[in-house]
Enzyme design. Structure first.
Site, PDB file in Angstrom:
ATOM      1  N   TYR A  83       0.757  -1.542  -0.130  1.00  0.00           N
ATOM      2  CA  TYR A  83       0.071   0.016  -0.173  1.00  0.00           C
ATOM      3  C   TYR A  83       0.998   1.398  -0.190  1.00  0.00           C
ATOM      4  CZ  TYR A  83      -3.198   3.515   2.533  1.00  0.00           C
ATOM      5  OH  TYR A  83      -3.400   4.703   3.006  1.00  0.00           O
ATOM      6  N   ASP A  88      -1.473  -5.510   9.860  1.00  0.00           N
ATOM      7  CA  ASP A  88      -2.345  -4.304   9.040  1.00  0.00           C
ATOM      8  C   ASP A  88      -2.799  -5.727   9.248  1.00  0.00           C
ATOM      9  OD1 ASP A  88      -3.961  -3.354   7.872  1.00  0.00           O
ATOM     10  OD2 ASP A  88      -2.424  -1.670   7.506  1.00  0.00           O
ATOM     11  N   ILE A 116      -6.061  -4.962   8.403  1.00  0.00           N
ATOM     12  CA  ILE A 116      -7.566  -3.865   7.552  1.00  0.00           C
ATOM     13  C   ILE A 116      -8.572  -4.679   6.942  1.00  0.00           C
ATOM     14  CG2 ILE A 116      -7.095  -2.555   5.880  1.00  0.00           C
ATOM     15  CD1 ILE A 116      -7.743  -0.545   6.772  1.00  0.00           C
ATOM     16  N   LYS A 149     -12.457  -0.258   6.049  1.00  0.00           N
ATOM     17  CA  LYS A 149     -13.019  -1.747   5.352  1.00  0.00           C
ATOM     18  C   LYS A 149     -13.768  -2.443   5.364  1.00  0.00           C
ATOM     19  CE  LYS A 149      -8.811   0.797   2.758  1.00  0.00           C
ATOM     20  NZ  LYS A 149      -9.428   1.493   2.226  1.00  0.00           N
TER      21      LYS A 149
END
Lengths: 464, 483
Positions: free
Chosen positions: B153, B238, B240, B278
């Site tokens: 990302y 992460d 998410i 998300k």
């Protein structure tokens, strides 16, 4: 294992001053359930006007429900993460800021950056204006949280501008110059001055003279002025004449728009004090400097204001009649409460610095010290927590360089609780060693007399 | 004028004057094109369709219904007003207990209740953006580095580096083995950093991955845990996209499950970053979470959360919503189902015109393989193709180079931020373009397989040059805390 930042104590929370907080948490006062508990007077919160906010909400359900023309707004809000902020919210916030300043200054919503509280605003400005190791000058006494906000992650040093009770803690030219020299001696590059106006913990609004000293100083050293005006809405005596924003002060000097002084003026604001919404984390930076606005906007990604909250604000603040009435009534209640505290303390033989703003008084308890030292201040403070049962803030936690001053908050408790607190203080003051009290009083009275004869407020002292 | 400008520069900090925010990248063309010509079904049907935004719009109406039936969740409603004062005044950085409890329970449910989370380890942050920066501040000093598997990302370049001064060292994962994270790649990256005198403080993984849409299998996760234990460095996970996993074939394994079962692991090295942006589709509410197994990190991050607390108004809403077990279970199941449907429709549509995607089972996007459309296997050719996609096909997708992908020709395409009709239109545009412009007709499966296993060669110098350049994903100046 962890970073230096994580392992050090620049967050400031290991300070022994948290003793008062702990004591309160272990034994909190409650009128019914714990009437002998500790009363919290160390919290600068405004709990006086919630009923006004609640009644507006109750009568304006349609305005705050998430609908526009019958269509649900939920999706739009849930997705809105634009760091430029909700346009309507910013529009209303700048209008509010202007109103607080008697509409003498106009603000542009494009120069406003929303942040998660003024805590984030101050830290973000430091990241924008200073490199690690650079310094900002701060007049003492100052809000203890600045130690964390400036030093911890941005690594900015604080050099104090020592202000003294001899002139009501006003900023003088010599104090500014001394601070600057001190920074030079320490090999620190001074990037700016951070003022809180109205002041925490003093509760005073800055005078024209002080602001002019600052502007001259900023011009001559080419440094920034960050003005934290978080208490600007709490000025409770004819605010349009007694509160002068840094923006207004610069305007009054008729400084040309192209002068780069304008690019060094920045205001921090928040709704935590004026509107009693510290939980909603609504802070902001206002700057004339495009590059600062641009950088700060990008940095706000690390702490944006919830879109849900931005929407609520845009609706509530757009009701001009409500906002004006709220501010007016809120100020009225603050003044009344302050006067209650001041007169109650007077009965106990305790004086306060003459103030016209804030959620607290700056209280002079020097005469209750056994010696003119910070150790004695700490001893007195512990007594006040554990024997009197009040959590108040000792001046040394605000970096005051004279022992014996305390900040006492009056807006976060009910009137009844304040009466209880005042009664406790009265009893305590009376019980203090009368001999000692007499000696202290004689010397203090002498000082008061000379002050009284030179001026009745601290506003007109000569600078030198 | 030049003097005045450089004076201006000096007025600001190096951080503010520099471009560590990552938004000066040339990749803005896609965003500019979208913003100047945004698609609208009726007002601008020929505009650019936004497929560069990893947002989840698929289940919002479920939440809207819930809100209508639960007015108490809002402190502004008549039913919730009695709580207004307490909530508006609440700025304790520990967060509302009911908020922490609800989030901990939700995190457990998303992982099929295979693990439980301790509400006292839940720390708030300003979105996952704020969480990552805070974790970096806690774990690393300026100049220290984190190992990050590519592709990753683009926001990490800003979140972990900008104000913290921390570096990112890529762990090269490429298309030759479907971008899987290997121990060889990890070791190689670690060694290279040692040789350059860069102190590695930890590894950062996104699991499920953005942009790949895949999740790590149990063995790989265990290997990574052994790696960080052996080197005594941190592991930041992460997660998410945890609830965007839609496969039934294999189960998503959270690092929390590995830790639960692996008693040898030093838990002080394990930290999870999470958010509701998300999984629930609430990026605007800025609900970021740091969950650390290290008490000192919890304590430090909590103090730092003062710089990005979740609005108490939002905490209250989330606490009420996520405490509704029935709603949560229905939401998680329905969301996964809709993501799966969208994923299937899109991959099928692309395959019809010879476009393959990395096999994925999570995320709000596809990792699309267009390397066979490149004039040559270079990033310049990738950029040229990207310009064509934006200006001729009228889709904003994200070029792989902005994710530090080591192989040119890959693009991330988001599919969950639009309705069915828009998705059909997007697919039809791709179809038309491919049929008109590309020589390869309808492919057979063999050809696709061959293409995927093609070992792409790049001169190592070009790779190093690329890795050194600050490539960023197009971050729109108008939108985006996180793409």
């Amino acid at each position: 294992m962890l970073s230096r930042i994580a392992s050090c104590d620049s967050h400031g929370q290991d300070s022994s001053y948290f003793l008062g907080w702990e004591a309160y948490e272990n034994n909190p006062y409650d009128q019914l359930h714990n009437p002998s508990g500790i009363i919290q007077m160390g919290l600068a919160e405004n709990q006086l006007s919630f009923d006004l906010l609640e009644s507006w909400l109750a009568s304006n359900q349609e305005a705050v429900e998430l609908k526009r023309n019958g269509e649900s707004l939920f999706r739009e809000l849930a997705l809105f993460q634009d760091y430029h902020g909700f346009p309507d919210a910013k529009k209303e916030l700048v209008k509010l800021m202007a109103r607080i300043r008697g509409n003498k200054v106009k603000f542009d919503p494009n120069k406003l950056v929303l942040t998660a509280g003024s805590t984030a605003a101050n830290e973000t400005l430091m990241f924008c204006l200073a490199d690690p190791g650079d310094a900002f000058l701060l007049p003492t006494p100052y809000y203890p949280g600045f130690d964390r906000d400036l030093k911890w992650r941005p690594g900015v040093e604080i050099v104090p501008i020592h202000c003294s009770s001899s002139n009501g803690f006003r900023i003088t030219i010599s104090a500014l110059e001394n601070a600057y020299q001190q920074a030079q001696t320490l090999n620190l590059k001074v990037k700016g001055v951070l003022i809180t106006n109205p002041s925490n913990p003093l509760g005073t609004a800055m005078t024209h003279q002080e602001l002019n000293h600052l502007i001259n100083f900023s011009k001559s050293k080419r440094i920034h002025i960050v003005s934290d005006e978080i208490y600007s809405g709490t000025v409770f005596d004819s605010p349009s004449s007694s509160f002068i924003s840094i923006m207004e002060a610069v305007m009054d000097r008729n400084i040309d728009e192209s002068d780069d002084l304008w690019s060094r003026i920045h205001i921090v604001y928040s709704l935590s004090k004026d509107f009693s919404m510290p939980g909603f984390r609504v802070g902001m930076i206002y700057s004339n400097n495009e590059r600062v606005v641009s950088a700060a906007t990008k940095m706000s990604s690390f702490g944006l204001v919830s879109s849900q909250t931005q929407y609520l604000l845009s609706r509530m603040l757009s009701d001009k009649k409500f906002t004006c009435n709220y501010m007016k009534e809120n100020r009225k209640r603050l003044r009344k409460r302050k006067e209650m505290l001041v007169s109650g303390l007077k009965v106990a033989g305790i004086r306060c610095l003459k103030s016209n703003a804030g959620l607290f008084c700056w209280v002079d308890m020097r005469h209750l010290l056994v010696s003119n030292t910070f150790e004695a201040e700490k001893e007195l403070w512990k007594k006040i927590i554990f024997e009197v049962g009040l959590n108040i803030s000792p001046g040394s936690s605000c970096h005051c360089n004279e022992p014996g001053w305390f900040r006492i908050c009056f807006a976060n408790i009910t009137e009844e609780t304040l009466q209880v607190a005042l009664q406790r203080i009265k009893v305590f003051a009376q019980s203090c060693n009368p001999q000692m009290l007499l000696l202290q009083r004689r010397s203090i009275i002498g000082k008061w007399i000379s002050k009284l004869s030179s001026s009745s407020s601290y506003d007109q002292e000569p600078d030198r | 004028m030049a003097f005045a400008l450089s004076n201006q520069e000096q007025l600001l900090s190096k951080i503010a004057a520099g471009n560590g925010h990552g938004e000066d990248s040339p990749y803005f063309d896609g965003w500019k094109a979208f913003e100047s010509d945004p698609y609208h079904p009726t007002k601008n049907p020929n505009g650019v369709i936004q497929m560069g935004l990893a947002e989840n719009l698929l289940c919002h109406e479920l939440v809207e219904d819930w809100l209508m039936n639960n007015p108490k969740a809002s402190i502004c409603s008549a039913e919730g007003l009695n709580e207004f004062k307490g909530i508006a005044n609440f700025q304790d950085y520990h967060g509302l207990p009911e908020f922490r409890n609800a989030v901990a329970k939700f995190m457990g449910k998303v992982r099929g209740n295979r693990v439980t989370f301790d509400p006292d380890r839940i720390v708030m942050s300003g979105g996952a953006t704020g969480a990552h920066e805070t974790v970096a501040f806690c774990l690393a000093d300026p100049g220290d580095a984190f190992l990050v598997p590519t592709p990753y990302y683009p926001g990490f370049d800003r979140d972990l580096r900008w104000r913290t001064g921390v570096q990112l060292v890529p762990v090269v994962c490429d298309s030759s083995n479907d971008f899987k994270v290997t121990m060889e790649a990890l070791e190689a990256a670690y060694e290279k950093a040692q040789e350059s005198n860069i102190r590695i403080k930890g590894v950062l993984i996104t699991n499920p991955s953005n942009p790949l849409g895949t999740f790590l299998d149990r063995e790989t996760l265990k290997d990574i845990v052994s790696f960080i234990n052996e080197k005594n460095i941190h592991l930041v996970c992460d997660e998410i996209y945890a609830a965007t996993v839609f496969t039934k074939e294999s189960s998503f394994v959270s690092i929390a499950e590995i830790i639960d079962q692996d008693i040898a692991c030093n838990r002080n090295l394990i930290h999870i970053v999470y958010s509701l942006s998300k999984d629930m589709g609430f990026p605007g509410f800025r609900v970021g979470i740091i969950y650390s197994y290290n008490d000192q990190v919890v304590s430090c991050a909590r103090k730092m959360s003062s710089f990005g607390l979740v609005s108490s108004q939002t905490q209250h809403l989330i606490a009420t919503m996520l405490s509704d077990d029935q709603f949560v279970e229905k939401f998680i199941a329905e969301s996964a189902k809709r993501i799966a449907e969208r994923h299937k429709a899109f991959t099928w549509g692309l395959s019809q015109v010879g476009i393959g995607c990395l096999k994925s089972n999570a995320g709000l996007f596809l990792w699309m393989d267009l390397h066979h459309l490149l004039k040559e296997q270079t990033y310049e050719a990738e950029m040229a193709l990207w310009q064509v996609i934006i200006n001729e096909v009228k889709l904003n997708v994200s070029p792989g180079s902005s994710f530090h992908c080591p192989n040119p020709g890959w693009f991330r395409v988001c599919f969950a931020n639009m309705d069915d009709r828009t998705m059909e239109i997007a697919l039809s545009r791709i179809t038309s373009f491919m049929l008109k412009n590309v020589e390869a007709k309808v492919p057979n499966k063999k050809k696709l397989c061959w293409q995927r296993s093609l070992r792409l060669s790049m001169s190592s110098r070009r790779m190093d040059d690329f890795m050194a350049s600050p490539c960023m994903s197009p971050q729109s100046p108008l939108v985006q805390a996180r793409t």
